[in-house]
Enzyme design. Structure first.
Site, PDB file in Angstrom:
ATOM      1  N   LYS A 197       0.859  -1.175   0.000  1.00  0.00           N
ATOM      2  CA  LYS A 197       0.000   0.000   0.000  1.00  0.00           C
ATOM      3  C   LYS A 197       0.901   1.233   0.000  1.00  0.00           C
ATOM      4  O   LYS A 197       1.629   1.485   0.968  1.00  0.00           O
ATOM      5  CB  LYS A 197      -0.919   0.010   1.215  1.00  0.00           C
ATOM      6  CG  LYS A 197      -1.882   1.199   1.245  1.00  0.00           C
ATOM      7  CD  LYS A 197      -2.801   1.121   2.454  1.00  0.00           C
ATOM      8  CE  LYS A 197      -3.758   2.305   2.499  1.00  0.00           C
ATOM      9  NZ  LYS A 197      -4.644   2.251   3.686  1.00  0.00           N
ATOM     10  N   LYS A 249      -2.043  -1.647  -3.696  1.00  0.00           N
ATOM     11  CA  LYS A 249      -2.906  -0.472  -3.699  1.00  0.00           C
ATOM     12  C   LYS A 249      -2.047   0.785  -3.742  1.00  0.00           C
ATOM     13  O   LYS A 249      -1.107   0.897  -2.943  1.00  0.00           O
ATOM     14  CB  LYS A 249      -3.770  -0.482  -2.431  1.00  0.00           C
ATOM     15  CG  LYS A 249      -4.704   0.711  -2.276  1.00  0.00           C
ATOM     16  CD  LYS A 249      -5.472   0.636  -0.958  1.00  0.00           C
ATOM     17  CE  LYS A 249      -6.388   1.852  -0.806  1.00  0.00           C
ATOM     18  NZ  LYS A 249      -7.126   1.846   0.465  1.00  0.00           N
TER      19      LYS A 249
END
Length: 329
Positions: A197, A249
């Site tokens: 992320k 992400k």
């Protein structure tokens, strides 16, 4: 002298039927997950930076998840938007807190039809907007945060979440949550690790959606956008700690990382098409600069092609409808 090509790749592009049968990558509604925001108090509220997306109420979310289930979407990821926040995010572990209430509502409504998933992070519940507990110097206390995550995991599992989305990017979070779940008898509750992320500019509209109170940034725990190998390293660590699924992400700007993780992982790999990616396509389409339907489909198809087994996208229900009817380019 005219040279006639013997090898003609265009033969497999000549008609819609041939293009369809020669497709290397195919999307299915079951490969999509719909992120949903549920607010405490008031009616459904449109999110201005995410046209078409709303903060749902406990009542309106029933219709949204029913539509997703009817379209064959694979799952929903729930985010809570509480009225009150504090330093340690106590609302996250309150069984009557908005996210846990929403989980029970959604599980009752569609729990047999799709996978009910919950965001396991403190940022929506803290008054400082960070994903963890702060120490006396105002820095994220990694290990104190893990204790809060363990508590969150047990409440979310008890509320009916089948899959916990660990999005806080704390070191050791997967091992801590897995140990807590197993110790309490939730051995079948799965863990989705937001492994790679990145500290991205593309989260802006999401912060509107959850009414973020963030002061500063999250660069001390989310990944540096410059780093490709680090994303793979984080995913491999999470697999070692017992993650059932790993995630990259954002998706669109990190397809190289996604491909790396997909090539190395022996467990499912997901990707999150984040709010900024959604907002850019919607804004361009509103101006007539791009074909909205084709751009939506192509963007998600590209993420799947790069290696994502499942894609979290705010278009999940709509895109699933197109796929069900064959109404895609």
């Amino acid at each position: 002298m005219t040279v006639t090509p013997r090898i003609r790749p265009r033969r497999l592009r000549t008609t819609p039927a041939i293009r369809r049968i020669a497709s290397e990558t195919r999307l299915h509604p079951g490969q999509l997950v719909l992120p949903i925001f549920v607010r405490e108090g008031g009616g459904p509220v449109p999110i201005s930076s995410m046209p078409g997306v709303v903060q749902h109420t406990l009542e309106s979310v029933k219709g949204a998840v029913a539509d997703a289930a009817a379209a064959g979407v694979g799952g929903v990821m729930l985010f809570g938007v509480p009225e009150h926040r504090d330093a340690t995010g106590t609302g996250a572990t309150d069984p009557q807190g908005i996210l846990n209430l929403a989980t029970r509502v959604v599980a009752d409504e569609v729990g047999d039809a799709l996978v009910v998933q919950t965001d396991l992070c403190l940022d929506e519940f803290t008054d400082h907007g960070h994903c963890g507990v702060l120490d006396v110097r105002g820095r994220i206390d990694n290990d104190a945060t893990l204790e809060r995550y363990r508590e969150m995991a047990l409440v979310q599992a008890a509320s009916g979440s089948e899959l916990l989305g660990l999005s806080g990017m704390m070191d050791g979070q997967v091992a801590a949550v897995r140990e807590a779940l197993d110790g309490a008898g939730f051995v079948d509750t799965a863990v989705l690790a937001y492994s790679a992320k990145y500290a991205s500019a593309f989260y802006g509209p999401f912060r509107d959606a959850v009414e973020s109170t963030l002061d500063g940034d999250r660069r001390s725990y989310q990944l540096n956008p410059s780093n490709r190998r680090e994303g793979l390293r984080e995913a491999m660590l999470d697999i070692e700690e017992g993650a059932d699924i790993v995630m990259v992400k954002p998706a669109g700007s990190y397809l190289d990382v996604l491909a790396d993780v997909a090539a190395a992982s022996d467990i499912p790999v997901w990707a999150y098409q984040v709010s900024g990616e959604y907002a850019m396509i919607e804004a361009a389409a509103m101006h007539g600069w791009i074909d909205r339907k084709r751009a939506v489909h192509e963007s998600v198809l590209g993420i799947h092609r790069a290696g994502a087994d499942v894609v979290l996208t705010y278009w999940a229900t709509e895109l699933a409808g197109w796929l069900n009817t064959g109404d895609v380019a």
